[in-house]
Motif scaffolding. Structure first.
Motif, mmCIF file in Angstrom:
data_model
loop_
_atom_site.group_PDB
_atom_site.id
_atom_site.type_symbol
_atom_site.label_atom_id
_atom_site.label_comp_id
_atom_site.label_asym_id
_atom_site.label_seq_id
_atom_site.Cartn_x
_atom_site.Cartn_y
_atom_site.Cartn_z
ATOM 1 N N ASP A 102 0.834 -1.209 0.000
ATOM 2 C CA ASP A 102 0.000 0.000 0.000
ATOM 3 C C ASP A 102 0.869 1.259 0.000
ATOM 4 O O ASP A 102 0.578 2.227 -0.716
ATOM 5 N N ILE A 103 1.922 1.243 0.820
ATOM 6 C CA ILE A 103 2.815 2.406 0.880
ATOM 7 C C ILE A 103 3.515 2.605 -0.459
ATOM 8 O O ILE A 103 3.623 3.723 -0.962
ATOM 9 N N ARG A 104 3.987 1.509 -1.052
ATOM 10 C CA ARG A 104 4.633 1.619 -2.362
ATOM 11 C C ARG A 104 3.692 2.246 -3.388
ATOM 12 O O ARG A 104 4.082 3.142 -4.142
ATOM 13 N N GLU A 105 2.464 1.779 -3.405
ATOM 14 C CA GLU A 105 1.510 2.261 -4.399
ATOM 15 C C GLU A 105 1.127 3.719 -4.170
ATOM 16 O O GLU A 105 1.010 4.498 -5.127
ATOM 17 N N ILE A 106 0.931 4.113 -2.913
ATOM 18 C CA ILE A 106 0.551 5.497 -2.610
ATOM 19 C C ILE A 106 1.652 6.457 -3.047
ATOM 20 O O ILE A 106 1.406 7.457 -3.734
ATOM 21 N N ILE A 107 2.899 6.158 -2.644
ATOM 22 C CA ILE A 107 4.014 7.027 -3.017
ATOM 23 C C ILE A 107 4.169 7.057 -4.534
ATOM 24 O O ILE A 107 4.412 8.117 -5.132
#
Length: 234
Positions: free
Chosen positions: A14-19
Motif C-alpha cells: 500500500d505504501i509503495r503504491e501510494i508514493i
C-alpha cells in the motif's frame, strides 16, 4: 524535472503504491521493490536519480542495502522508518542516507523532499558544467574531481555519500569562509532546518572523520563556536 527515475523500496504494498501514484503524478518514472535483494538488483542495473528506502525490510534491511549500494553509487537515499528516535535517524545517516522521514509521514512533505534532493543534484551538476576550469579542487593531500564525483585523500579514493560530497565541495570551494548551520542546511537540503541540525551535524562529523583519517592534518573542518563551520588549510 519530469522523467527522472525513482526507486521505492518498501515491503508494504500500500505504501509503495501510494508514493508511486504521487510521484507519477509529478511526472517521475517509478520503479518498485519489495525487499532489499530486489532493490540492489535495480540499483546496479538501472540509472536511478533517487531512492526511497524503508529501514525495516525482510532479509536485507534498509541499513544493509544502503551500505551495500554506497560501495558503487552515490544516488540520494531518503530513509523511511516506523521508528522516530534520534538514534534511528543517526543510524540511517551514518549508513549513507541523505534524509530520513518517520512513518506515518505526510505524502506532500515526502514529495517536497524528493524535489529538493533532485533539484540540489541538478544544480550541482550545472555548476560543474558551467565552471569547467574548476573541475578539480586541490589541497594538500586532497583532490576532488567534480566530473566523476570522486575524492582522493593521500592518493587513495575515499567514498563520500552525495550529501557528504556536496558538503565537502561547498566548504572547499569557500576556504576560510564561515557558514552558519542554517546556511549549510539550506544550501544542502534546499529547505529550512526548523532548528533541527542533527542531520547536518552527522554529515559534518562523517566528512571531518574521513579527512582526519586520510590526510596529513593540514586540512580540516573547524567549528566556530556559536557561529558555524569553515574549511581551513595549513
Amino acid at each position: 524535472m519530469s522523467g527522472e527515475t525513482i526507486l521505492i523500496v518498501d515491503d508494504d504494498e500500500d505504501i509503495r503504491e501510494i508514493i508511486s501514484i504521487y510521484l507519477e503524478n509529478e511526472g517521475y518514472h517509478v520503479i518498485l521493490a519489495a525487499d532489499g535483494k530486489e532493490a540492489l538488483n535495480y540499483v546496479f542495473s538501472v540509472k536511478l536519480d533517487l531512492i526511497i528506502l524503508d529501514m525495516m525490510l525482510p532479509g536485507l534491511d534498509g541499513i544493509e542495502v544502503c551500505q551495500e549500494l554506497r560501495k558503487e553509487v552515490s544516488t540520494p537515499v531518503i530513509f523511511l522508518s516506523c521508528k522516530s528516535t534520534s538514534d534511528d535517524k543517526t543510524m540511517g545517516l551514518m549508513a549513507g542516507g541523505d534524509d530520513y522521514m518517520s512513518k506515518p509521514f505526510d505524502t506532500g512533505e515526502l514529495i517536497a523532499r524528493v524535489k529538493a534532493h533532485l533539484r540540489r543534484n541538478r544544480m550541482l551538476r550545472q555548476v560543474e558544467t558551467d565552471n569547467t576550469f574548476e573541475r578539480l579542487i586541490f589541497f594538500p593531500g586532497l583532490t576532488i574531481d567534480l566530473d566523476s564525483h570522486t575524492v582522493l585523500l593521500e592518493g587513495e579514493e575515499v567514498a563520500f555519500s552525495p550529501k557528504e560530497f556536496q558538503l565537502l565541495v561547498l566548504l572547499t570551494q569557500n576556504p576560510d569562509i564561515v557558514f552558519s548551520s542554517e546556511e549549510l542546511y539550506q544550501k544542502l537540503w534546499g529547505a529550512e532546518s526548523l532548528g533541527d541540525y542533527r542531520t547536518l551535524m552527522v554529515h559534518i562529523s562523517k566528512v571531518r572523520k574521513k579527512i582526519k583519517q586520510n590526510s596529513d592534518k593540514s586540512i580540516s573542518i573547524q567549528t566556530i563556536k556559536g557561529v558555524g563551520y569553515k574549511f581551513c588549510t595549513g
